[in-house]
Write a protein that holds these residues in place. Sequence first.
Motif, short mmCIF file in Angstrom:
data_model
loop_
_atom_site.label_atom_id
_atom_site.label_comp_id
_atom_site.label_asym_id
_atom_site.label_seq_id
_atom_site.Cartn_x
_atom_site.Cartn_y
_atom_site.Cartn_z
N ASP A 101 -3.38 -3.28 -1.58
CA ASP A 101 -4.59 -2.84 -0.91
C ASP A 101 -5.12 -1.54 -1.51
O ASP A 101 -5.34 -0.56 -0.81
CB ASP A 101 -4.32 -2.70 0.59
N ALA A 102 -5.32 -1.54 -2.84
CA ALA A 102 -5.88 -0.39 -3.57
C ALA A 102 -5.04 0.87 -3.39
O ALA A 102 -5.55 1.95 -3.08
CB ALA A 102 -7.34 -0.15 -3.17
N SER A 103 -3.74 0.74 -3.60
CA SER A 103 -2.85 1.90 -3.49
C SER A 103 -3.28 3.01 -4.43
O SER A 103 -3.50 2.78 -5.61
CB SER A 103 -1.41 1.50 -3.84
N PRO A 104 -3.37 4.25 -3.91
CA PRO A 104 -3.76 5.38 -4.76
C PRO A 104 -2.58 5.97 -5.55
O PRO A 104 -2.78 6.83 -6.39
CB PRO A 104 -4.30 6.40 -3.75
N HIS A 130 -6.80 -7.61 5.44
CA HIS A 130 -7.55 -8.11 4.30
C HIS A 130 -6.61 -8.50 3.16
O HIS A 130 -6.74 -9.56 2.55
CB HIS A 130 -8.56 -7.05 3.82
N TYR A 164 0.88 -1.17 0.00
CA TYR A 164 0.00 0.00 0.00
C TYR A 164 0.92 1.21 0.00
O TYR A 164 1.70 1.41 0.94
CB TYR A 164 -0.93 0.03 1.22
N ALA A 205 -6.78 -5.06 -4.89
CA ALA A 205 -8.10 -4.81 -4.30
C ALA A 205 -8.80 -3.65 -5.00
O ALA A 205 -8.16 -2.71 -5.46
CB ALA A 205 -7.95 -4.51 -2.81
N ASP A 206 -10.12 -3.74 -5.09
CA ASP A 206 -10.93 -2.67 -5.68
C ASP A 206 -11.02 -1.46 -4.76
O ASP A 206 -11.18 -0.34 -5.21
CB ASP A 206 -12.34 -3.17 -5.98
N ARG A 207 -10.95 -1.72 -3.45
CA ARG A 207 -11.04 -0.64 -2.47
C ARG A 207 -10.12 -0.97 -1.30
O ARG A 207 -9.84 -2.13 -1.03
CB ARG A 207 -12.47 -0.45 -1.97
N ASN A 208 -9.66 0.06 -0.63
CA ASN A 208 -8.78 -0.12 0.51
C ASN A 208 -9.55 -0.75 1.66
O ASN A 208 -10.57 -0.22 2.10
CB ASN A 208 -8.21 1.25 0.92
N ALA A 209 -9.06 -1.90 2.11
CA ALA A 209 -9.74 -2.62 3.20
C ALA A 209 -8.80 -2.90 4.37
O ALA A 209 -9.19 -3.57 5.31
CB ALA A 209 -10.33 -3.93 2.67
#
Length: 123
Positions: free
Chosen positions: A40-43, A77, A11, A69-73
Amino acid sequence: MTTISFIVTTYRKAAFVDELIASLADHGVPGGAELVIADDASPDDTVPALRATLARHGAWFDKVSLLVADRNAGPTHALNAAVAAATGRYLHFVDGDDRLPVGAALAMAQTALAGADLVYGGK
């Protein structure tokens, strides 16, 4: 069965992934190794950096899985997703900003294969 599954969660680790994967690539583990990375959905640019690095170093592994991942969880996770995807006999957990010293994975694998109940590496 592959001997070691390197389990990596990321992340916001774009600056570190090239050195991390390069340090895992020259593992020398008897029976081979797979690389399982869960982002983990890194931006930031972590996922493109991972893809570019895997294009250069992915052939060193018997199997490579990149789970995004589609969204940070949260890290738990991502870790659970990577563990569920792993197929190796042993799991080797590596943080997204770590570097493995040369020979470390081989030494740990040899210790595990010799019958150790637990193998832990540190400084």
